[in-house]
Write a protein that holds these residues in place. Structure first.
Motif, PDB file in Angstrom:
ATOM      1  N   TYR A  20       0.834  -1.208   0.000  1.00 49.91           N
ATOM      2  CA  TYR A  20       0.000   0.000   0.000  1.00 49.91           C
ATOM      3  C   TYR A  20       0.868   1.257   0.000  1.00 49.91           C
ATOM      4  O   TYR A  20       0.615   2.208  -0.762  1.00 49.91           O
ATOM      5  CB  TYR A  20      -0.924  -0.011   1.219  1.00 49.91           C
ATOM      6  CG  TYR A  20      -1.623   1.310   1.468  1.00 49.91           C
ATOM      7  CD1 TYR A  20      -2.664   1.734   0.652  1.00 49.91           C
ATOM      8  CD2 TYR A  20      -1.233   2.134   2.526  1.00 49.91           C
ATOM      9  CE1 TYR A  20      -3.300   2.950   0.874  1.00 49.91           C
ATOM     10  CE2 TYR A  20      -1.863   3.343   2.759  1.00 49.91           C
ATOM     11  CZ  TYR A  20      -2.899   3.756   1.928  1.00 49.91           C
ATOM     12  OH  TYR A  20      -3.515   4.959   2.156  1.00 49.91           O
ATOM     13  N   TYR A  36      -7.599  -9.516  -3.138  1.00 52.22           N
ATOM     14  CA  TYR A  36      -8.579  -9.607  -4.223  1.00 52.22           C
ATOM     15  C   TYR A  36      -9.239  -8.251  -4.466  1.00 52.22           C
ATOM     16  O   TYR A  36      -9.446  -7.843  -5.624  1.00 52.22           O
ATOM     17  CB  TYR A  36      -9.639 -10.653  -3.886  1.00 52.22           C
ATOM     18  CG  TYR A  36     -10.739 -10.747  -4.916  1.00 52.22           C
ATOM     19  CD1 TYR A  36     -10.538 -11.445  -6.109  1.00 52.22           C
ATOM     20  CD2 TYR A  36     -11.967 -10.121  -4.709  1.00 52.22           C
ATOM     21  CE1 TYR A  36     -11.535 -11.518  -7.064  1.00 52.22           C
ATOM     22  CE2 TYR A  36     -12.969 -10.184  -5.660  1.00 52.22           C
ATOM     23  CZ  TYR A  36     -12.751 -10.885  -6.836  1.00 52.22           C
ATOM     24  OH  TYR A  36     -13.735 -10.949  -7.788  1.00 52.22           O
ATOM     25  N   MET A  37      -9.574  -7.542  -3.384  1.00 50.80           N
ATOM     26  CA  MET A  37     -10.180  -6.220  -3.530  1.00 50.80           C
ATOM     27  C   MET A  37      -9.220  -5.263  -4.228  1.00 50.80           C
ATOM     28  O   MET A  37      -9.639  -4.421  -5.028  1.00 50.80           O
ATOM     29  CB  MET A  37     -10.589  -5.675  -2.156  1.00 50.80           C
ATOM     30  CG  MET A  37     -11.725  -6.450  -1.501  1.00 50.80           C
ATOM     31  SD  MET A  37     -12.137  -5.866   0.173  1.00 50.80           S
ATOM     32  CE  MET A  37     -12.889  -4.277  -0.205  1.00 50.80           C
ATOM     33  N   ARG A  38      -7.923  -5.412  -3.930  1.00 50.85           N
ATOM     34  CA  ARG A  38      -6.913  -4.589  -4.612  1.00 50.85           C
ATOM     35  C   ARG A  38      -6.829  -4.951  -6.095  1.00 50.85           C
ATOM     36  O   ARG A  38      -6.745  -4.059  -6.967  1.00 50.85           O
ATOM     37  CB  ARG A  38      -5.560  -4.791  -3.921  1.00 50.85           C
ATOM     38  CG  ARG A  38      -4.349  -4.252  -4.669  1.00 50.85           C
ATOM     39  CD  ARG A  38      -4.400  -2.738  -4.846  1.00 50.85           C
ATOM     40  NE  ARG A  38      -3.162  -2.240  -5.410  1.00 50.85           N
ATOM     41  CZ  ARG A  38      -2.818  -2.322  -6.696  1.00 50.85           C
ATOM     42  NH1 ARG A  38      -3.646  -2.893  -7.567  1.00 50.85           N
ATOM     43  NH2 ARG A  38      -1.664  -1.833  -7.122  1.00 50.85           N
ATOM     44  N   ASP A  39      -6.860  -6.246  -6.415  1.00 53.21           N
ATOM     45  CA  ASP A  39      -6.839  -6.667  -7.818  1.00 53.21           C
ATOM     46  C   ASP A  39      -8.065  -6.148  -8.566  1.00 53.21           C
ATOM     47  O   ASP A  39      -7.976  -5.721  -9.718  1.00 53.21           O
ATOM     48  CB  ASP A  39      -6.806  -8.201  -7.917  1.00 53.21           C
ATOM     49  CG  ASP A  39      -5.451  -8.787  -7.547  1.00 53.21           C
ATOM     50  OD1 ASP A  39      -4.437  -8.066  -7.659  1.00 53.21           O
ATOM     51  OD2 ASP A  39      -5.410  -9.962  -7.129  1.00 53.21           O
ATOM     52  N   PHE A  40      -9.219  -6.176  -7.897  1.00 49.77           N
ATOM     53  CA  PHE A  40     -10.481  -5.822  -8.544  1.00 49.77           C
ATOM     54  C   PHE A  40     -10.609  -4.315  -8.765  1.00 49.77           C
ATOM     55  O   PHE A  40     -11.034  -3.860  -9.831  1.00 49.77           O
ATOM     56  CB  PHE A  40     -11.652  -6.327  -7.704  1.00 49.77           C
ATOM     57  CG  PHE A  40     -13.001  -6.050  -8.294  1.00 49.77           C
ATOM     58  CD1 PHE A  40     -13.487  -6.838  -9.333  1.00 49.77           C
ATOM     59  CD2 PHE A  40     -13.785  -5.007  -7.821  1.00 49.77           C
ATOM     60  CE1 PHE A  40     -14.734  -6.585  -9.891  1.00 49.77           C
ATOM     61  CE2 PHE A  40     -15.026  -4.745  -8.370  1.00 49.77           C
ATOM     62  CZ  PHE A  40     -15.509  -5.533  -9.404  1.00 49.77           C
ATOM     63  N   SER A  41     -10.236  -3.536  -7.738  1.00 49.56           N
ATOM     64  CA  SER A  41     -10.459  -2.087  -7.801  1.00 49.56           C
ATOM     65  C   SER A  41      -9.220  -1.296  -8.195  1.00 49.56           C
ATOM     66  O   SER A  41      -9.324  -0.127  -8.578  1.00 49.56           O
ATOM     67  CB  SER A  41     -10.956  -1.575  -6.446  1.00 49.56           C
ATOM     68  OG  SER A  41      -9.946  -1.724  -5.459  1.00 49.56           O
ATOM     69  N   GLY A  42      -8.052  -1.919  -8.065  1.00 52.40           N
ATOM     70  CA  GLY A  42      -6.817  -1.212  -8.372  1.00 52.40           C
ATOM     71  C   GLY A  42      -6.313  -0.338  -7.241  1.00 52.40           C
ATOM     72  O   GLY A  42      -5.335   0.393  -7.406  1.00 52.40           O
ATOM     73  N   MET A  43      -6.963  -0.406  -6.075  1.00 58.49           N
ATOM     74  CA  MET A  43      -6.535   0.398  -4.925  1.00 58.49           C
ATOM     75  C   MET A  43      -6.904  -0.323  -3.628  1.00 58.49           C
ATOM     76  O   MET A  43      -7.713  -1.256  -3.624  1.00 58.49           O
ATOM     77  CB  MET A  43      -7.169   1.790  -4.964  1.00 58.49           C
ATOM     78  CG  MET A  43      -8.681   1.792  -4.929  1.00 58.49           C
ATOM     79  SD  MET A  43      -9.381   3.464  -5.054  1.00 58.49           S
ATOM     80  CE  MET A  43      -8.869   3.904  -6.715  1.00 58.49           C
ATOM     81  N   GLY A  65     -10.857   0.551  -0.406  1.00 58.51           N
ATOM     82  CA  GLY A  65     -12.013  -0.246   0.012  1.00 58.51           C
ATOM     83  C   GLY A  65     -11.649  -1.263   1.073  1.00 58.51           C
ATOM     84  O   GLY A  65     -12.405  -1.480   2.033  1.00 58.51           O
TER      85      GLY A  65
END
Length: 410
Positions: A259, A379-386, A389
């Motif tokens: 991050y 996974y949330m990072r892969d999905f949203s790019g940040m 969330g």
């Protein structure tokens, strides 16, 4: 000897030596566990894996803690602390060394899983050592002493692994380096404590569980005791709280370096800021048990620190630079305070001959969160790019934990 106003002679000399040995073992195991987070950016490139796979790799040993802590805790109650830790730490260290021969992702994942099995066999015996070898008035203090090894080992693993990796030349050599270090620690522990364990467990003070045939299990009795453990509020509530804590803690520790790199930080500085969390945990896990022993009010530390964790995580979204170091310090104190308090509670639950299974259940359920957190946030990072969330999710879960900690008695 007096430590923070406590007469250490309330525990025998052999008890403190045994506790010191436990400290050495858990210190070594946490170094081996926490070498993964600072290597994730390197492993992502070297093995061509996603953030989700990286989170899964980090969570693999924690999955084994979830699956095996209760049954191996039950087995530890039957064969004795020394033999349980001896088998467990041997499995863990050998698997950790074999991580050095990994050339593809699934090899590394496999050895990390086996390492986790050994870890899971050792872990439930820490509260058992405290319960068996120390009087109730020193439960928090003894727990705090061995718990210091957890943030310290984590800090060494996170803070120095990348530097050592640059020196030894590759991440495979790094795993070999830490594996050999841990092997030497285990050999030292073995010679230091074997005689003391044997003498203690031969005395009339302890019921020699290891004399039992470990395969002669009364199934109906086992089912009855298991149901009793699984339906006890005094066990379930700390287990749920530990699960939420570990979800937040391991997600934060696992992904904070990445991050901060996303925010423009240099890798070495991002690792330092993350390891600072674990260094700051150290005074917390020393002082908080002492205070909770004195006050005999452990719950207040749990829900207060959870609330502080939530505020800090939300603040992390809106501040950077020097503020991150303040947030790291706040998180370290809060994580350490909650964790050592919940471990103290796990040592107080159940009879001496059954601490392994009750602590095993708390740890097994407690590490469900650690298992789920890093892959989900990845996974949330892969999905949203940040990571925004994911950080918000961790903040809201911390608020939920604070509410549970306040409402329920345990």
């Amino acid at each position: 000897m007096v430590w923070f106003g406590i007469n250490m002679k309330n525990g025998s000399k052999s008890s403190w030596i045994i506790l010191s040995g436990a400290w050495l073992i858990i210190f070594s195991l946490y170094i081996l566990l926490q070498t993964i987070p600072p290597l994730l950016p390197l492993l992502d490139k070297s093995l061509n894996i996603s953030h989700f796979q990286g989170g899964l790799l980090y969570a693999a040993p924690l999955a084994m803690i979830v699956i095996f802590s209760y049954p191996l805790g039950y087995l530890s109650d039957r064969i004795g602390v020394f033999r349980a830790v001896k088998f467990g730490v041997t499995i863990a260290v050998v698997a950790a060394i074999f991580r050095a021969v990994s050339r593809v992702y699934y090899q590394l994942l496999f050895f990390n899983l086996i390492f986790g099995v050994g870890f899971a066999w050792c872990y439930p015996n820490l509260p058992k050592i405290v319960k068996n070898y120390f009087p109730p008035r020193l439960t928090g203090t003894a727990t705090g002493i061995y718990t210091v090894a957890i943030p310290l080992g984590s800090a060494v693993g996170i803070g120095f692994s990348k530097l050592v990796c640059e020196y030894v030349g590759s991440w495979q050599n790094l795993f070999l380096f830490w594996g050999i270090f841990s092997l030497l620690s285990v050999v030292f522990w073995w010679f230091l404590t074997e005689k003391l364990f044997n003498e203690s467990e031969k005395s009339s003070k302890f019921k020699r569980q290891e004399k039992k045939d470990i395969f002669s299990i009364d199934i109906s009795s086992w089912i009855s005791k298991t149901l009793e453990v699984f339906t006890s509020i005094k066990i379930l509530v700390p287990a749920i709280l530990l699960s939420l804590l570990n979800l937040v803690f391991y997600s934060t520790l696992g992904w904070m370096p990445t991050y901060l790199i996303d925010q423009g930080w240099q890798p070495a500085v991002s690792d330092a800021a993350t390891s600072f969390i674990t260094f700051v945990e150290i005074p917390a896990v020393i002082i908080i048990p002492f205070l909770s022993d004195k006050l005999q009010k452990r719950r207040i530390f749990v829900y207060s620190f959870f609330f502080l964790i939530s505020l800090t995580l939300f603040s992390l979204l809106y501040h950077s630079g020097l503020f991150v170091w303040v947030f790291s310090a706040t998180l370290g104190i809060s994580f350490g305070g909650v964790f050592v308090t919940l471990l103290t509670i796990s040592a107080e639950v159940g009879e001496k001959t059954e601490v392994g299974r009750s602590a095993g259940l708390i740890l097994s359920m407690g590490y469900l969160g650690a298992l789920m957190g890093p892959p989900v946030i990845g996974y949330m990072r892969d999905f949203s790019g940040m990571f925004a969330g994911g950080i918000m999710l961790l903040g809201f879960l911390s608020i939920l934990a604070a509410i549970i900690g306040y409402l329920f008695k345990y």
